[in-house]
Design an enzyme around this catalytic site. Structure first.
Site, PDB file in Angstrom:
ATOM      1  N   ARG A  60       0.666  -1.167   0.001  1.00  0.00           N
ATOM      2  CA  ARG A  60      -0.118  -0.008  -0.089  1.00  0.00           C
ATOM      3  C   ARG A  60       0.869   1.306   0.086  1.00  0.00           C
ATOM      4  O   ARG A  60       1.910   1.386   0.570  1.00  0.00           O
ATOM      5  CB  ARG A  60      -0.843   0.026   1.281  1.00  0.00           C
ATOM      6  CG  ARG A  60      -2.019  -1.086   1.205  1.00  0.00           C
ATOM      7  CD  ARG A  60      -2.795  -1.085   2.554  1.00  0.00           C
ATOM      8  NE  ARG A  60      -1.857  -1.272   3.640  1.00  0.00           N
ATOM      9  CZ  ARG A  60      -1.604  -0.308   4.445  1.00  0.00           C
ATOM     10  NH1 ARG A  60      -1.874   0.901   4.444  1.00  0.00           N
ATOM     11  NH2 ARG A  60      -0.919  -1.027   5.575  1.00  0.00           N
ATOM     12  N   LYS A 197      -8.669  -2.522   1.149  1.00  0.00           N
ATOM     13  CA  LYS A 197      -8.443  -1.536   2.247  1.00  0.00           C
ATOM     14  C   LYS A 197      -9.231  -0.210   2.239  1.00  0.00           C
ATOM     15  O   LYS A 197      -9.615   0.152   3.238  1.00  0.00           O
ATOM     16  CB  LYS A 197      -6.925  -1.231   2.650  1.00  0.00           C
ATOM     17  CG  LYS A 197      -6.303  -2.344   3.040  1.00  0.00           C
ATOM     18  CD  LYS A 197      -6.975  -3.185   4.303  1.00  0.00           C
ATOM     19  CE  LYS A 197      -6.084  -4.220   4.960  1.00  0.00           C
ATOM     20  NZ  LYS A 197      -6.845  -4.794   6.001  1.00  0.00           N
ATOM     21  N   HIS A 216     -10.115  -4.627  12.841  1.00  0.00           N
ATOM     22  CA  HIS A 216      -8.795  -5.269  11.788  1.00  0.00           C
ATOM     23  C   HIS A 216      -8.343  -6.670  12.778  1.00  0.00           C
ATOM     24  O   HIS A 216      -7.187  -6.306  13.391  1.00  0.00           O
ATOM     25  CB  HIS A 216      -7.857  -4.305  11.805  1.00  0.00           C
ATOM     26  CG  HIS A 216      -6.759  -4.702  10.665  1.00  0.00           C
ATOM     27  ND1 HIS A 216      -5.378  -4.361  10.744  1.00  0.00           N
ATOM     28  CD2 HIS A 216      -6.903  -5.428   9.706  1.00  0.00           C
ATOM     29  CE1 HIS A 216      -4.757  -4.810   9.873  1.00  0.00           C
ATOM     30  NE2 HIS A 216      -5.644  -5.758   9.263  1.00  0.00           N
ATOM     31  N   SER A 234       0.956  -7.042  11.014  1.00  0.00           N
ATOM     32  CA  SER A 234       1.624  -7.944  10.411  1.00  0.00           C
ATOM     33  C   SER A 234       2.748  -8.846  10.879  1.00  0.00           C
ATOM     34  O   SER A 234       3.548  -7.971  11.751  1.00  0.00           O
ATOM     35  CB  SER A 234       2.190  -7.406   8.989  1.00  0.00           C
ATOM     36  OG  SER A 234       2.871  -8.176   8.045  1.00  0.00           O
ATOM     37  N   LYS A 238      -1.672 -13.473  13.041  1.00  0.00           N
ATOM     38  CA  LYS A 238      -3.003 -13.507  13.175  1.00  0.00           C
ATOM     39  C   LYS A 238      -3.822 -14.667  12.152  1.00  0.00           C
ATOM     40  O   LYS A 238      -4.650 -15.052  12.448  1.00  0.00           O
ATOM     41  CB  LYS A 238      -3.534 -12.040  12.636  1.00  0.00           C
ATOM     42  CG  LYS A 238      -4.837 -11.596  12.635  1.00  0.00           C
ATOM     43  CD  LYS A 238      -5.242 -10.079  12.717  1.00  0.00           C
ATOM     44  CE  LYS A 238      -4.362  -9.598  11.422  1.00  0.00           C
ATOM     45  NZ  LYS A 238      -5.063  -9.634  10.223  1.00  0.00           N
ATOM     46  N   THR A 239      -3.371 -14.587  10.923  1.00  0.00           N
ATOM     47  CA  THR A 239      -3.944 -15.356   9.912  1.00  0.00           C
ATOM     48  C   THR A 239      -3.354 -16.893  10.350  1.00  0.00           C
ATOM     49  O   THR A 239      -4.347 -17.638  10.118  1.00  0.00           O
ATOM     50  CB  THR A 239      -3.442 -15.058   8.463  1.00  0.00           C
ATOM     51  OG1 THR A 239      -3.792 -13.896   8.297  1.00  0.00           O
ATOM     52  CG2 THR A 239      -4.002 -16.117   7.527  1.00  0.00           C
ATOM     53  N   ASP A 253      -9.326 -11.096   8.606  1.00  0.00           N
ATOM     54  CA  ASP A 253      -8.704  -9.696   8.448  1.00  0.00           C
ATOM     55  C   ASP A 253      -9.803  -8.585   8.809  1.00  0.00           C
ATOM     56  O   ASP A 253      -9.179  -7.696   9.568  1.00  0.00           O
ATOM     57  CB  ASP A 253      -8.399  -9.464   6.882  1.00  0.00           C
ATOM     58  CG  ASP A 253      -7.349  -8.326   7.135  1.00  0.00           C
ATOM     59  OD1 ASP A 253      -6.458  -8.227   7.857  1.00  0.00           O
ATOM     60  OD2 ASP A 253      -7.638  -7.573   6.143  1.00  0.00           O
ATOM     61  N   ARG A 318       1.380 -12.597  -1.663  1.00  0.00           N
ATOM     62  CA  ARG A 318       0.200 -12.851  -1.396  1.00  0.00           C
ATOM     63  C   ARG A 318      -0.489 -13.591  -2.279  1.00  0.00           C
ATOM     64  O   ARG A 318      -0.513 -13.784  -3.350  1.00  0.00           O
ATOM     65  CB  ARG A 318      -0.590 -11.327  -1.058  1.00  0.00           C
ATOM     66  CG  ARG A 318      -0.100 -10.403  -0.276  1.00  0.00           C
ATOM     67  CD  ARG A 318      -0.760 -10.433   0.936  1.00  0.00           C
ATOM     68  NE  ARG A 318      -0.170  -9.423   1.716  1.00  0.00           N
ATOM     69  CZ  ARG A 318      -0.736  -8.918   3.212  1.00  0.00           C
ATOM     70  NH1 ARG A 318      -1.890  -9.723   3.570  1.00  0.00           N
ATOM     71  NH2 ARG A 318      -0.118  -8.070   3.823  1.00  0.00           N
TER      72      ARG A 318
END
Length: 520
Positions: A60, A197, A216, A234, A238-239, A253, A318
Site C-alpha cells: 500500500r 482496504k 482489523h 503483520s 493473526k492469519t 482480516d 500474497r
C-alpha cells in the site's frame, strides 16, 4: 451509517462510464482468468491459480491516500493520521478518470461487504484489468442474486497518472475517498490491496455511527459456538493462528462487532505466502493451488510451481482466494458474542510474557497502543528491535480518532464478558539476535488453554512493570517458559529492556491521554 449526501451519484457515475466505455459486468472466474491470460496480465500456476505482478508498488502507498475534507468529515476524521483533499480537487480527479475510460473495455463487479445484512454495503468495482476484477471478486462477498443497486463505487485505473497540481495528490499515485458519497478513486498503482482496504476504510468511518465496532482482526468459532477474535499487526500470527482445523474460520482480516455478535466484512482471504509451508499452514498452502486464486508477486519455477521462498520482488507476496476454498469455514460469515479476545504481539525485545490475562482497562490500553516490534534486518538502518505502535492494530485504515473505536471496544467487552489475553509470539531469553523466537507449538498450546477456559482456573502472578496477570502453570508448557525474566542469562539486562519498553508504551500513549477511554 452516517447520512449520504447523494443517493443517486452511483447510478449517475455508472451511466457516465457506460456511455464512454464497454463495461463487462459480473464475469465469473473462468472468464476473468481466460481474459487475463489473453491480455498478458499473468500466468497460470499449477492447480489453476493466476500469478500476477503489481509493478512498482508491491504494498500500500500510505502517503498517497486522501479523504475529502467537507462538512461531513471536517470534525469527524482523525486528521493527524489522514490527509485531506479538497472537494473541488476530488471532482476534477473524478471527471478526468471518467474521461480516461473512453473507448476502453473495463471489468465491473457487483459485490457485498458485510455478512450481516443489516450492516451490508453494496459495492460496485470498475477496473481496467481482469485480474483486479477477479481479485476483488475473491475478496468481497459474492451475492446470490446480482443487482445494480449500489452504496459504494470504486473506480480503479492503475494506468491513470494523477497530476498533483490539478488533483491535489502527492504524486502520480492517488487513493481518494469521498466518505459522504462513498466514492473511491484509485490511480497510479496496481497493488490490489488498495481496493480491499478502501472498502474497509469506508466501513470504519460509517460503522461507529450505527453503533458497530469495526475491527482489523481475524475471527473463528469453536464447536460449541464460542467465538474468538485475534487482533495483531503483520507478522504476529493473526492469519496462522486463526486458521485452526479444530475451529471454523469466520474471517481472517476485517470484521464488525454489534450488540448481537460479530460478522465478517469480506468473503475471502488475503494471506501472506512468504516462506509458506504445507506442513505449518496446510490450508493456506492448498488454497494457493486452487483455480481462480490470485497470487500476487509470487514467482513460478519452470513447472509453474510457486516459489514461496523467493522474495526477489517483495517479501509481501500474497494469495487472494474465496473463503469457501478453505475446508473449515463458519456458515454465513457470522458468529455470536466473542467469548475470548486475543491481542497478538511479536515482542522482539524479549520482555513480554508468552501469555497474560488483561483487565478490560488494560485491553483498551493495548488496543489503542497496537504494539509489535520490527527486528534488525527487516529495514535499512534497523540494527536493534524497534517498537511499532499502530492504534487499534490498524491505524492506516482508521478515519476516526482511535478513542472512538476504543470506547466501542470497552462497551462490547463489558456487554460480552469476554476473556482477554495478550499473546506474545516474539522472542524469549533475550531480544532479537540473542534470544529465540517462541516456538509455534508453545504458542498453540497457550492459545488452546486460553480458548478452552483452562487459564481461568490457573494460579496467576502480577507482572510488576506492565501489571498483567501471568499464569504460573499451563499443562504442556514448562513453568520457566512462562516467565521471560527467568529465561534471560542476565536479569539486569532484562530489567533494563523491560523498563525501556515500558517507557516506549508510555510515550506513545500520551497522545491518547487527554481523551483517554480508560480515564472517562
Amino acid at each position: 451509517m452516517a447520512q449520504r449526501i447523494d443517493d443517486k451519484i452511483h447510478d449517475q457515475l455508472a451511466t457516465r462510464i457506460g456511455a464512454l466505455a464497454r463495461v463487462r459486468w459480473d464475469e465469473l472466474p473462468p472468464t476473468l482468468v481466460e481474459t487475463a491470460l489473453a491480455d498478458g496480465e499473468g500466468r497460470l500456476a499449477v492447480g489453476g491459480a493466476l500469478a500476477v505482478t503489481t509493478g512498482v508498488f508491491t504494498g500500500r502507498s500510505v502517503k498517497d491516500k486522501f479523504i475529502v475534507r467537507d462538512a461531513m468529515t471536517e470534525h469527524q476524521v482523525w486528521w493527524d493520521n489522514n490527509q485531506p483533499m479538497a472537494p473541488e480537487q476530488f471532482e476534477t480527479l473524478l471527471a478526468d478518470m471518467v474521461a480516461a475510460t473512453a473507448e476502453r473495455t473495463l471489468h465491473g463487479q457487483h459485490l457485498l461487504a458485510g455478512a450481516d445484512e443489516r450492516q451490508q454495503l453494496r459495492v460496485s468495482v470498475i477496473t481496467e484489468t481482469a485480474w483486479h476484477a477477479l481479485f476483488i471478486r475473491n475478496l468481497l462477498i459474492r451475492p446470490e442474486t446480482v443487482g445494480d443497486a449500489t452504496d459504494v463505487t470504486i473506480l480503479h485505473l492503475p494506468s491513470f497518472t494523477a497530476d498533483p497540481a490539478r488533483h491535489g495528490s502527492r504524486s502520480g499515485t492517488v487513493i481518494a475517498l469521498d466518505m459522504g458519497r462513498k466514492l473511491v478513486l484509485i490511480a497510479g498503482t496496481a497493488y490490489a490491496g488498495e481496493i480491499k482496504k478502501s472498502v474497509f476504510s469506508l466501513f470504519n468511518f460509517h460503522a461507529p455511527f450505527a453503533g458497530t465496532m469495526p475491527m482489523h482482526c481475524s475471527a473463528n468459532i469453536g464447536r460449541d459456538g464460542d467465538v474468538a477474535l485475534f487482533f495483531g499487526l503483520s507478522g504476529t500470527g493473526k492469519t496462522t493462528l486463526s486458521n485452526d482445523p479444530e475451529r471454523l474460520l469466520i474471517g481472517d482480516d476485517e470484521h464488525g462487532w454489534t450488540a448481537d455478535g460479530v460478522f465478517n466484512l469480506e468473503g475471502g482471504c488475503y494471506a501472506k505466502t512468504v516462506k509458506l509451508s504445507p506442513t505449518a499452514e496446510p490450508q493456506i498452502h492448498a488454497a494457493t493451488r486452487a483455480f481462480g486464486t490470485v497470487l500476487e508477486n509470487l514467482k513460478l519455477d519452470d513447472n509453474l510451481v510457486p516459489l514461496y521462498d523467493d522474495i526477489s520482488l517483495t517479501e509481501n507476496t500474497r494469495a487472494a482466494y474465496p473463503l469457501e476454498t478453505l475446508p473449515a469455514v463458519a456458515k454465513g460469515g457470522v458468529g455470536g458474542k466473542p467469548r475470548t479476545v486475543v491481542f497478538l504481539t511479536a515482542d522482539a525485545f524479549g520482555v513480554l510474557p508468552p501469555i497474560s490475562k488483561l483487565t478490560p482497562e488494560q485491553a483498551v490500553f493495548h488496543f489503542l497502543s497496537g504494539y509489535t516490534a520490527k527486528v534488525a534486518g527487516t529495514e535499512r538502518g534497523v540494527t536493534e528491535p524497534v517498537a511499532t505502535f499502530s492504534a487499534c492494530f490498524g491505524a492506516p485504515f482508521m478515519p476516526l480518532h482511535p478513542t472512538v473505536y476504543g470506547r466501542l471496544l470497552e462497551q462490547r467487552l463489558e456487554a460480552s464478558g469476554a476473556r482477554i489475553y495478550l499473546l506474545n509470539t516474539g522472542w524469549t531469553g533475550g531480544g532479537y539476535g540473542v534470544g529465540k523466537r517462541i516456538d509455534i507449538a508453545t504458542t498453540r498450546r497457550l492459545l488452546d488453554a486460553a480458548l478452552s477456559g483452562e487459564l481461568e482456573h490457573t494460579e496467576l502472578r502480577t507482572e510488576p512493570l506492565f501489571g498483567m496477570q501471568v499464569p504460573l502453570r499451563v499443562d504442556g508448557v514448562t513453568p520457566r517458559a512462562l516467565d521471560p525474566r527467568a529465561n534471560w542469562a542476565d536479569v539486569a539486562a532484562y530489567d533494563a529492556a523491560a523498563a525501556k519498553l515500558q517507557d516506549l508504551f508510555a510515550v506513545n500513549y500520551r497522545k491518547f491521554e487527554p481523551v483517554s477511554v480508560a480515564a472517562e
